[in-house]
Every structure is written in C-alpha cells, then in structure tokens.
Design a protein around this motif. Sequence first.
Motif, PDB file in Angstrom:
ATOM      1  N   ALA A  44       3.562  -7.827   1.129  1.00  8.13           N
ATOM      2  CA  ALA A  44       3.558  -9.340   0.275  1.00  8.13           C
ATOM      3  C   ALA A  44       4.661 -10.231   0.872  1.00  8.13           C
ATOM      4  CB  ALA A  44       3.962  -9.188  -0.985  1.00  8.13           C
ATOM      5  N   VAL A  45       3.690 -11.835   0.674  1.00  8.77           N
ATOM      6  CA  VAL A  45       4.983 -12.897   2.253  1.00  8.77           C
ATOM      7  C   VAL A  45       4.341 -14.380   0.941  1.00  8.77           C
ATOM      8  CG1 VAL A  45       4.779 -11.217   4.555  1.00  8.77           C
ATOM      9  CG2 VAL A  45       2.992 -12.893   3.425  1.00  8.77           C
ATOM     10  N   VAL A  46       5.122 -14.877   1.689  1.00  9.32           N
ATOM     11  CA  VAL A  46       4.570 -16.465   1.124  1.00  9.32           C
ATOM     12  C   VAL A  46       3.580 -16.736   0.952  1.00  9.32           C
ATOM     13  CG1 VAL A  46       7.601 -17.290   0.614  1.00  9.32           C
ATOM     14  CG2 VAL A  46       5.870 -17.358   3.038  1.00  9.32           C
ATOM     15  N   ASN A  47       2.635 -17.088   2.010  1.00 14.54           N
ATOM     16  CA  ASN A  47       1.799 -17.246   1.559  1.00 14.54           C
ATOM     17  C   ASN A  47       0.680 -17.171   2.423  1.00 14.54           C
ATOM     18  OD1 ASN A  47       2.065 -19.308   4.428  1.00 14.54           O
ATOM     19  ND2 ASN A  47       2.958 -20.849   2.906  1.00 14.54           N
ATOM     20  N   GLY A  48      -0.834 -17.610   2.605  1.00 15.10           N
ATOM     21  CA  GLY A  48      -1.539 -16.200   3.246  1.00 15.10           C
ATOM     22  C   GLY A  48      -1.628 -16.966   5.192  1.00 15.10           C
ATOM     23  N   GLY A  64       1.257 -14.354  -0.574  1.00 17.78           N
ATOM     24  CA  GLY A  64      -0.162 -13.781   0.852  1.00 17.78           C
ATOM     25  C   GLY A  64       0.485 -12.279   1.534  1.00 17.78           C
ATOM     26  N   ALA A  65      -0.648 -12.118   1.974  1.00 19.75           N
ATOM     27  CA  ALA A  65      -0.086 -10.151   2.267  1.00 19.75           C
ATOM     28  C   ALA A  65      -0.700 -10.066   3.402  1.00 19.75           C
ATOM     29  CB  ALA A  65      -0.229  -9.357   0.777  1.00 19.75           C
ATOM     30  N   ILE A  66       0.109  -8.823   3.842  1.00 17.78           N
ATOM     31  CA  ILE A  66      -0.297  -8.037   5.387  1.00 17.78           C
ATOM     32  C   ILE A  66      -1.221  -6.589   4.772  1.00 17.78           C
ATOM     33  CG2 ILE A  66       0.220  -7.299   7.609  1.00 17.78           C
ATOM     34  CD1 ILE A  66       2.411  -9.119   6.851  1.00 17.78           C
ATOM     35  N   VAL A  67      -2.244  -6.029   5.453  1.00 20.27           N
ATOM     36  CA  VAL A  67      -2.182  -5.064   5.147  1.00 20.27           C
ATOM     37  C   VAL A  67      -3.130  -4.407   6.637  1.00 20.27           C
ATOM     38  CG1 VAL A  67      -3.428  -5.877   2.469  1.00 20.27           C
ATOM     39  CG2 VAL A  67      -5.174  -5.706   4.339  1.00 20.27           C
ATOM     40  N   THR A  68      -2.574  -3.076   6.006  1.00 20.18           N
ATOM     41  CA  THR A  68      -2.275  -1.902   7.462  1.00 20.18           C
ATOM     42  C   THR A  68      -2.749  -0.806   7.007  1.00 20.18           C
ATOM     43  OG1 THR A  68      -1.957  -2.339   9.722  1.00 20.18           O
ATOM     44  CG2 THR A  68      -0.456  -1.917   7.871  1.00 20.18           C
ATOM     45  N   ASP A  69      -3.208  -0.001   7.522  1.00 23.07           N
ATOM     46  CA  ASP A  69      -3.179   1.376   7.644  1.00 23.07           C
ATOM     47  C   ASP A  69      -2.075   2.261   8.170  1.00 23.07           C
ATOM     48  OD1 ASP A  69      -4.655   2.843   6.253  1.00 23.07           O
ATOM     49  OD2 ASP A  69      -6.395   2.358   6.839  1.00 23.07           O
TER      50      ASP A  69
END
Length: 389
Positions: free
Chosen positions: A71-75, A225-230
Amino acid sequence: MSTIWQDISQTVKEIYRGQSIIPLHEPTFDTLELEYATDCIQSGWVSSVGKYVDQFEQKLADYVGVRRAVAVVNGTAALHISLKIAGVQANDEVIMPALTFVATANALSYLQAVPHFVDVSKDTLGIDPQKLAEHIREIGERKDGCLVNKQTGRVIRALLPMHTFGHPVELDALLDVCQQYNLVMVEDAAESLGSYYKGKHTGGFGLVGALSFNGNKIITTGGGGAIVTDDVQLADYAKHITTTAKMPHRWEYQHDEVAFNYRMPNINAALGCAQIEKLPEFLSSKRALTEKYRSLFQKVEGVDLFLEQPHNSSNYWLQTLLLDEQLYDRDKVLEQLHAEGIMARPIWTPLDELVPYADCPKADLSVTHQLKRRIINIPSTPLKGDSNV
Ligand SMILES: *Cc1c(COP(=O)(O)O)cnc(C)c1O
C-alpha cells in the motif's frame, strides 16, 4: 423533437432522482468506515505503521489473486515504483496508450524514461494489440536481447497497458507481444479493481500492477494506491523503497539507498479495509446501473453505452457513452448537461496533445483521436439499495 442532451439528462435524472446536482462519482461511506477510522484514531496509530496497513495489503492481495500487495500514498506513486522495480531506467522508452490519464505518463517521467504512445481499440478502449504488433514491426529492431526503436535509438523496455474505465484490455494478445519482443508488462490497473479478463483479476497479468484508491475510484482511502505482484522479492523491495529504505533496527537510522516516503498512513488503510469489504456490493450495484442505462439508452438514436466484451467482467467504474460524431458535438452536449446540474465529463485529452508530452515517439493514433471527440462519462455513483439486482 428532443435533442440528445435532453435525452441524456432525462435518463440520468430518472436514475438519480431528487438530486439537483448529480456528481460524476462520489465515495460511498457508512458506519463501517466510521468504526474502523475511530478505532484507528483511538489506537494512536494513525500514521506510517499499524495493523490496518497490514490487513489492507492482505485483503488486496487476496482479492486480486496475487502473492503480495504494497500500500502506498496514491496510484501515481504505485505506478512510479512499479515501473522502477520492473527495471525501467532513464532514457528507456515504455509503450503506453495515448488515451489514458496523465498520471500514467507522469509516473514514467519521474524515472527520466520516455512514453511511446500507441493507439487503442474501439472494442476495449485500451491498447490495440494488432496495431501495436504492426507498429513494432515497423519501428523496432532487436539488439542484444532488447527491442530498440530504430527512429530514436532508445531501448523499448516495457509495455504499460491501462484498463480504461474498468474495461480490461486484450491481455493474451498483449502478453504475446511482450514475450515476442522481451518486454516487461506493467499494468496500470488504477481503474480496474474488480475487473476480470477471462476470469482472472486485472493487475495480476504483468510482472507488477498498480492500483489507485483516489476519492473518485471504485473504492477509496481518501488518497491511496497499491503495487500488486506475484514476485515476493519484488514486493519486499517495493516495501523497502517506499519506506525510505530504512534497514530493520530497533533504533538506528540506516538507509541503504535513496528512496521514497510513499507509505500509506494507517488511517487511510482503515478506510480501505472497510471499503474493500463492500466492493462486491459496489460491483453488483454498478452492474445494475449499467443495466438501467442500457435499457434507457436503447431508445436514443446516435448514442451507444459502452459495454464489456463477452469474455470479460468489467467493474463498470465509469459509465461511458459513445456519441455519433455526425449528429452531436461533444462539447455542446457537455455544456448543456452541466447547465442541468449533471457533472458529465469528456474522456482525457490524448497525452500526445499535452504540452509536456507533445514530442514523444508515437504510432498512428487515429482511433484515439476519433474516440476523444465521441466519449463522455455520465454519473456513475453506485445506487443505494440496488446491490441485489
Ligand atoms: C487514477 C489514475 C491514476 C493515478 O492514481 P492517483 O491515485 O490519482 O495518483 C493512474 N492512472 C490512471 C489510469 C488513473 O485513472
């Protein structure tokens, strides 16, 4: 004879009864957000760490179907870090649609990399894979395992598709192009939480994906915002450089690289935990809204409601109308709707027409420029009590 804006206005007012100003998209909050936010404030942990951040990250990863979410501050920050951890470097080119929000290109520019604009398809409003492949054949050459733009001499490092208004792009065909030319895929999934391509959630197809929880998105954390990854290692690295690259220690300040303060505050994550619990409700309510608009607009000549492809499930974040250019002037329609209190919006100005991006490399963008004159978004806030349709 009634005019188009009267038809649209009537339709929107029929759906959002009793509102004198009808916004494009409003956040939907109730007691759950209040409860979690209150708990967060009472705990004293409102800032950079706390249980809600961990919980929200877990819920997001589970929802999207990936191993990890950060999770981060914005997209925009999510995109910036996604591109960085995907290996995009200064002076690289990254292929993206010209028809997107400016943040897609801005995030890339923070890395001193250069956007390379390609055209979109009428069926998805996202990158057209056939046109993309033709364009690469024309301007690209392979060098040392990389794709190089013959016209600029720069390496084309990555492909950055965006799922417009929640409608998934043709991911299989785009992944084929990536594989063929050794491009990394980074997904701008800022608009597509809750959208599926052939049964799999968007954002999980590329090496990394970026989500946004801005106030106007399908779920909101105020800003976020969020970064998603496997890829667990990439996720760990993303967490590290979004939290000032501080080395774990009980008291000492050691930081092992120049990094960012991009972490999402706990108070925002508390809102996120409440919102994501309600996402299934929002999705069915959006679908019900689409159904209502569809039956009403069926009768209106020269206006098409944009619908999902049969193999996709769109979140229908923003309802989209395609106007017949021959019959209607977009700006006149918008002006009339605003005079009626309906906060409709045009699609974005294509990025190749913006001052900071006017000189970037680009392919033929004829569909983009045609769609620009035809697309408006109409009010799309989920309807209350309409989620079980
Ligand atoms: C909203 C959005 C972003 C950026 O998200 P912010 O949270 O506003 O920074 C990026 N790309 C697209 C396509 C968006 O719609």
